[in-house]
Design an enzyme around this catalytic site. Structure first.
Site, PDB file in Angstrom:
ATOM      1  N   HIS A  68       0.815  -1.213   0.000  1.00 57.08           N
ATOM      2  CA  HIS A  68       0.000   0.000   0.000  1.00 57.08           C
ATOM      3  C   HIS A  68       0.852   1.268   0.000  1.00 57.08           C
ATOM      4  O   HIS A  68       0.336   2.343   0.284  1.00 57.08           O
ATOM      5  CB  HIS A  68      -0.910   0.009   1.239  1.00 57.08           C
ATOM      6  CG  HIS A  68      -1.976  -1.045   1.192  1.00 57.08           C
ATOM      7  ND1 HIS A  68      -2.476  -1.677   2.304  1.00 57.08           N
ATOM      8  CD2 HIS A  68      -2.623  -1.606   0.144  1.00 57.08           C
ATOM      9  CE1 HIS A  68      -3.395  -2.550   1.952  1.00 57.08           C
ATOM     10  NE2 HIS A  68      -3.502  -2.540   0.641  1.00 57.08           N
ATOM     11  N   HIS A  69       2.154   1.145  -0.309  1.00 55.07           N
ATOM     12  CA  HIS A  69       2.985   2.357  -0.272  1.00 55.07           C
ATOM     13  C   HIS A  69       2.549   3.336  -1.353  1.00 55.07           C
ATOM     14  O   HIS A  69       2.787   4.525  -1.244  1.00 55.07           O
ATOM     15  CB  HIS A  69       4.481   2.018  -0.413  1.00 55.07           C
ATOM     16  CG  HIS A  69       4.900   1.683  -1.810  1.00 55.07           C
ATOM     17  ND1 HIS A  69       4.566   0.495  -2.417  1.00 55.07           N
ATOM     18  CD2 HIS A  69       5.607   2.379  -2.726  1.00 55.07           C
ATOM     19  CE1 HIS A  69       5.050   0.486  -3.647  1.00 55.07           C
ATOM     20  NE2 HIS A  69       5.691   1.612  -3.868  1.00 55.07           N
ATOM     21  N   LYS A 116      -2.495  -2.430  -7.943  1.00 51.68           N
ATOM     22  CA  LYS A 116      -2.828  -2.783  -9.331  1.00 51.68           C
ATOM     23  C   LYS A 116      -2.335  -4.185  -9.613  1.00 51.68           C
ATOM     24  O   LYS A 116      -1.213  -4.552  -9.233  1.00 51.68           O
ATOM     25  CB  LYS A 116      -2.105  -1.791 -10.260  1.00 51.68           C
ATOM     26  CG  LYS A 116      -2.467  -1.915 -11.693  1.00 51.68           C
ATOM     27  CD  LYS A 116      -3.629  -0.987 -12.022  1.00 51.68           C
ATOM     28  CE  LYS A 116      -4.177  -1.211 -13.406  1.00 51.68           C
ATOM     29  NZ  LYS A 116      -4.893  -2.478 -13.577  1.00 51.68           N
ATOM     30  N   LYS A 152       7.483  -4.802 -10.026  1.00 49.75           N
ATOM     31  CA  LYS A 152       7.376  -4.436 -11.447  1.00 49.75           C
ATOM     32  C   LYS A 152       7.011  -2.952 -11.607  1.00 49.75           C
ATOM     33  O   LYS A 152       7.640  -2.226 -12.369  1.00 49.75           O
ATOM     34  CB  LYS A 152       6.274  -5.312 -12.065  1.00 49.75           C
ATOM     35  CG  LYS A 152       6.227  -5.329 -13.544  1.00 49.75           C
ATOM     36  CD  LYS A 152       5.117  -6.266 -14.023  1.00 49.75           C
ATOM     37  CE  LYS A 152       5.302  -7.674 -13.483  1.00 49.75           C
ATOM     38  NZ  LYS A 152       4.252  -8.591 -13.945  1.00 49.75           N
ATOM     39  N   ASP A 194       8.695   2.477 -12.856  1.00 49.28           N
ATOM     40  CA  ASP A 194       8.357   3.784 -12.291  1.00 49.28           C
ATOM     41  C   ASP A 194       6.901   4.166 -12.535  1.00 49.28           C
ATOM     42  O   ASP A 194       6.605   5.216 -13.116  1.00 49.28           O
ATOM     43  CB  ASP A 194       9.308   4.859 -12.876  1.00 49.28           C
ATOM     44  CG  ASP A 194       9.308   6.115 -12.014  1.00 49.28           C
ATOM     45  OD1 ASP A 194       8.752   6.070 -10.918  1.00 49.28           O
ATOM     46  OD2 ASP A 194       9.870   7.141 -12.463  1.00 49.28           O
ATOM     47  N   LYS A 253      -2.946  -8.723  -6.851  1.00 51.16           N
ATOM     48  CA  LYS A 253      -3.309  -9.798  -7.791  1.00 51.16           C
ATOM     49  C   LYS A 253      -4.565 -10.484  -7.288  1.00 51.16           C
ATOM     50  O   LYS A 253      -4.801 -10.558  -6.082  1.00 51.16           O
ATOM     51  CB  LYS A 253      -2.177 -10.835  -7.874  1.00 51.16           C
ATOM     52  CG  LYS A 253      -2.201 -11.643  -9.151  1.00 51.16           C
ATOM     53  CD  LYS A 253      -1.608 -10.847 -10.271  1.00 51.16           C
ATOM     54  CE  LYS A 253      -1.539 -11.608 -11.563  1.00 51.16           C
ATOM     55  NZ  LYS A 253      -0.729 -10.832 -12.543  1.00 51.16           N
ATOM     56  N   SER A 266      -1.881  -0.173 -18.787  1.00 55.45           N
ATOM     57  CA  SER A 266      -3.007  -0.070 -17.843  1.00 55.45           C
ATOM     58  C   SER A 266      -2.951   1.269 -17.110  1.00 55.45           C
ATOM     59  O   SER A 266      -3.984   1.894 -16.834  1.00 55.45           O
ATOM     60  CB  SER A 266      -2.953  -1.193 -16.806  1.00 55.45           C
ATOM     61  OG  SER A 266      -3.579  -2.343 -17.293  1.00 55.45           O
TER      62      SER A 266
HETATM   63  P1  NAD Z   1      -3.638 -16.366 -21.604  1.00 64.02           P
HETATM   64  O1  NAD Z   1      -4.616 -17.129 -20.802  1.00 64.02           O
HETATM   65  O2  NAD Z   1      -4.120 -15.385 -22.600  1.00 64.02           O
HETATM   66  O3  NAD Z   1      -2.644 -17.362 -22.377  1.00 64.02           O
HETATM   67  C1  NAD Z   1      -1.890 -18.355 -21.773  1.00 64.02           C
HETATM   68  C2  NAD Z   1      -1.670 -19.454 -22.804  1.00 64.02           C
HETATM   69  O4  NAD Z   1      -0.712 -20.382 -22.294  1.00 64.02           O
HETATM   70  C3  NAD Z   1      -2.943 -20.241 -23.113  1.00 64.02           C
HETATM   71  O5  NAD Z   1      -3.122 -20.254 -24.515  1.00 64.02           O
HETATM   72  C4  NAD Z   1      -2.657 -21.622 -22.544  1.00 64.02           C
HETATM   73  O6  NAD Z   1      -3.281 -22.665 -23.271  1.00 64.02           O
HETATM   74  C5  NAD Z   1      -1.135 -21.694 -22.654  1.00 64.02           C
HETATM   75  N1  NAD Z   1      -0.507 -22.664 -21.761  1.00 64.02           N
HETATM   76  C6  NAD Z   1      -0.860 -22.995 -20.493  1.00 64.02           C
HETATM   77  N2  NAD Z   1       0.003 -23.916 -20.015  1.00 64.02           N
HETATM   78  C7  NAD Z   1       0.895 -24.178 -21.007  1.00 64.02           C
HETATM   79  C8  NAD Z   1       2.007 -25.048 -21.134  1.00 64.02           C
HETATM   80  N3  NAD Z   1       2.380 -25.829 -20.141  1.00 64.02           N
HETATM   81  N4  NAD Z   1       2.702 -25.038 -22.306  1.00 64.02           N
HETATM   82  C9  NAD Z   1       2.344 -24.234 -23.322  1.00 64.02           C
HETATM   83  N5  NAD Z   1       1.293 -23.396 -23.264  1.00 64.02           N
HETATM   84  C10 NAD Z   1       0.573 -23.370 -22.121  1.00 64.02           C
HETATM   85  O7  NAD Z   1      -2.674 -15.680 -20.525  1.00 64.02           O
HETATM   86  P2  NAD Z   1      -1.725 -14.424 -20.750  1.00 64.02           P
HETATM   87  O8  NAD Z   1      -2.493 -13.216 -20.370  1.00 64.02           O
HETATM   88  O9  NAD Z   1      -1.081 -14.523 -22.078  1.00 64.02           O
HETATM   89  O10 NAD Z   1      -0.653 -14.652 -19.583  1.00 64.02           O
HETATM   90  C11 NAD Z   1       0.484 -15.481 -19.765  1.00 64.02           C
HETATM   91  C12 NAD Z   1       1.530 -15.140 -18.714  1.00 64.02           C
HETATM   92  O11 NAD Z   1       1.874 -13.754 -18.818  1.00 64.02           O
HETATM   93  C13 NAD Z   1       1.065 -15.332 -17.260  1.00 64.02           C
HETATM   94  O12 NAD Z   1       2.180 -15.731 -16.475  1.00 64.02           O
HETATM   95  C14 NAD Z   1       0.635 -13.942 -16.855  1.00 64.02           C
HETATM   96  O13 NAD Z   1       0.680 -13.741 -15.440  1.00 64.02           O
HETATM   97  C15 NAD Z   1       1.692 -13.120 -17.560  1.00 64.02           C
HETATM   98  N6  NAD Z   1       1.309 -11.719 -17.763  1.00 64.02           N
HETATM   99  C16 NAD Z   1       0.174 -11.381 -18.439  1.00 64.02           C
HETATM  100  C17 NAD Z   1      -0.143 -10.043 -18.628  1.00 64.02           C
HETATM  101  C18 NAD Z   1      -1.338  -9.607 -19.446  1.00 64.02           C
HETATM  102  O14 NAD Z   1      -1.460  -8.406 -19.724  1.00 64.02           O
HETATM  103  N7  NAD Z   1      -2.215 -10.513 -19.885  1.00 64.02           N
HETATM  104  C19 NAD Z   1       0.682  -9.044 -18.085  1.00 64.02           C
HETATM  105  C20 NAD Z   1       1.845  -9.418 -17.400  1.00 64.02           C
HETATM  106  C21 NAD Z   1       2.138 -10.758 -17.250  1.00 64.02           C
END
Ligand code: NAD
Length: 483
Positions: free
Chosen positions: A76-77, A82, A106, A111, A118, A374
């Site tokens: 909460h700093h 987000k 992150k 910044d 989450k 975002s």
């Molecule tokens: P998403 O649900 O859109 O896509 C994830 C994909 O990974 C799916 O198509 C799924 O079938 C596939 N998958 C799952 N397990 C798998 C495996 N073992 N091998 C291969 N493919 C596999 O999710 P996303 O939003 O793309 O998020 C992916 C990662 O990125 C997560 O770790 C998430 O926390 C991180 N992330 C997402 C965002 C965002 O804006 N969406 C931002 C920062 C970080």
């Protein structure tokens, strides 16, 4: 084929460290390079508050099911906090707290004035109908409102694994219904559809940020020399794991930067072509058939994990945490690991890969594009006007006046094509420019920290954590909590 659950279970047996413990271990390692009081470091590290709640939903067949959801606000700093909302069977309290902590670091690294948070719901979205998912999302939002875990100045969710713009629109609508006269209510969630006060470029932001980040990483000749590569993204062979929002967009923009995507792994198999895959064609094939399995013009791997071990320059895990482990790390040949997913590399794998000379570009930096855009969306919602709306025409007429002045002074006539290249910046231009600038500056800062403490003592991950600790500690001290 190993299922995701099997693989992660095996990982946990081999490496007895929870996800949150892993994040904290990285924090502790970095904090040794600072001289802040132990109590302040502890305050930065702990999760400030978290909430587990259960609620019933009525399935389409009339049965009643109990749903488990979480929201953690790590720090909460800065307010609001987000962080994304995840739908996955693997969701649990430890995972949500770890991901919330990563969000805090992150935001500090790039910044952005947010604390980290989450949320997650433990479910496999493929087992639910659209209307069931809507009921679950709306009820989850109602729980967040009741517990004061959502609001434009409190805590602002966004899409993550297993969620998209649809869920964000349902969250928005539920929140608006419950707070009809709040002027800034539309800023309660980001990653919304454009028509629902979203922002141009948010859907693509994380993947685009991954491409901008890797472009910046590869532009440093001395770093590239250290891993035995030429500088520049052009021609680099890349393997992508996870072809969802982040993986698809990363592959798309890396292709635009002339890198060569040689393999794409999904949960039910991987496709490989050494000459390069046409990312749009793979996406269209998946759209048509529901899977990338047996995509023509490529070799098919039944076990997607086999593709992670291919000879390549860059491996981009973009699926889930704990994918590169002590078990498979010794066989991974990539020179650079670009962590697009959160926490894809276990501590043991990290050590193995580095020992082999690979360079790891940490999640806390590389996937920050999502929260960056975002932030722009949140600002846009609070200002109630789209970026570029006020200035675009004015800029365009100024540029045109300059064109005419140059023509008069030189006698040169600009062609229509040349004139068209000049236009006032619209929202997409501004968002992409802000995102690129953020990714470049943050990497420069990580590199500076690395060289300040010595490349051999501090790697990118530790340097990123040190950068974050300094920024958060300064913020706490300015708040006067620690006189
Ligand atoms: P998403 O649900 O859109 O896509 C994830 C994909 O990974 C799916 O198509 C799924 O079938 C596939 N998958 C799952 N397990 C798998 C495996 N073992 N091998 C291969 N493919 C596999 O999710 P996303 O939003 O793309 O998020 C992916 C990662 O990125 C997560 O770790 C998430 O926390 C991180 N992330 C997402 C965002 C965002 O804006 N969406 C931002 C920062 C970080």
């Amino acid at each position: 084929m190993h299922s995701n659950r099997f693989y992660q279970g095996m990982t946990q047996m081999l490496e007895k460290q929870s996800f949150f413990q892993k994040v904290n271990a990285n924090f502790d390692k970095a904090s040794r390079f600072t001289d802040y009081p132990q109590g302040l470091l502890e305050q930065i590290k702990v999760c400030n508050s978290s909430c587990h709640f259960t609620f019933p939903i009525k399935r389409d067949d009339g049965s009643i099911q109990t749903i488990h959801g979480w929201r953690a606000e790590h720090s909460h700093h800065n307010l609001p906090t987000k962080g994304g909302l995840r739908y996955s069977t693997l969701v649990n309290e430890d995972e949500i707290m770890a991901l919330a902590a990563l969000m805090t670091y992150k935001c500090a690294i790039v910044d952005i004035p947010f604390g980290g948070a989450k949320g997650g719901i433990q479910l496999d979205r493929n087992e639910y109908s659209e209307s069931e998912l809507e009921r679950i999302t709306r009820r989850y939002t109602y729980e967040l409102i009741q517990k004061n875990y959502i609001g434009p100045g409190i805590d602002v969710p966004a899409p993550d694994f297993g969620t998209s713009e649809n869920e964000m629109a349902w969250i928005l609508d539920t929140y608006l219904t419950m707070s009809p006269d709040k002027l800034d209510a539309i800023a309660c969630v980001t990653g919304k559809p454009i028509e629902q006060n979203g922002i141009q470029g948010r859907r693509e932001a994380t993947g685009r940020g991954v491409a901008f980040g890797l472009e910046e990483v590869c532009s440093h000749k001395d770093d590239m020399k250290q891993v035995g590569l030429e500088s520049g993204l052009k021609g680099k062979s890349i393997v992508i794991q996870g072809f969802g929002n982040v993986g698809y967009h990363a592959a798309k923009y890396l292709t635009e930067a002339e890198a060569n995507i040689i393999a794409i792994a999904e949960i039910d198999g991987a496709v490989y072509n050494q000459k390069g895959l046409d990312v749009e064609k793979v996406a269209a094939y998946r759209e048509e058939t529901g899977s990338i399995r047996h995509y023509p013009d490529a070799t098919f791997f039944e076990n997607p994990y086999d593709s992670l071990e291919l000879e390549c320059d860059i491996l981009v895990p973009a699926a889930l945490e704990n994918q590169l482990t002590a078990e498979n790390a010794p066989r991974i040949k990539a020179r650079i690991i670009g962590e697009a997913a959160n926490g894809p590399t276990t501590a043991k794998a990290d050590a193995i890969l580095r020992k082999r000379g690979a360079m790891i570009i940490p999640d806390t930096y590389l996937n920050a594009g999502g929260v960056t855009v975002s932030y722009f969306e949140w600002l846009r919602n609070l200002s109630h006007v789209g970026f570029g709306r006020l200035a675009r025409r004015f800029e365009e007429s100024t540029y045109n006046a300059m064109f005419r002045a140059v023509e008069r002074a030189t006698g040169y006539q600009f062609s229509e094509k040349e004139r068209r290249t000049v236009h006032g910046a619209d929202e997409t231009d501004l968002v992409n420019s802000g995102l690129q600038d953020t990714m470049i500056n943050a990497y420069q800062e990580i590199r500076d920290t690395r060289s300040k403490y010595g490349k051999n003592r501090v790697n990118n991950r530790t340097a990123a954590f040190i950068t974050a600790i300094h920024r958060i500690a300064r913020s706490y001290m300015q708040l006067g909590i620690f006189p």
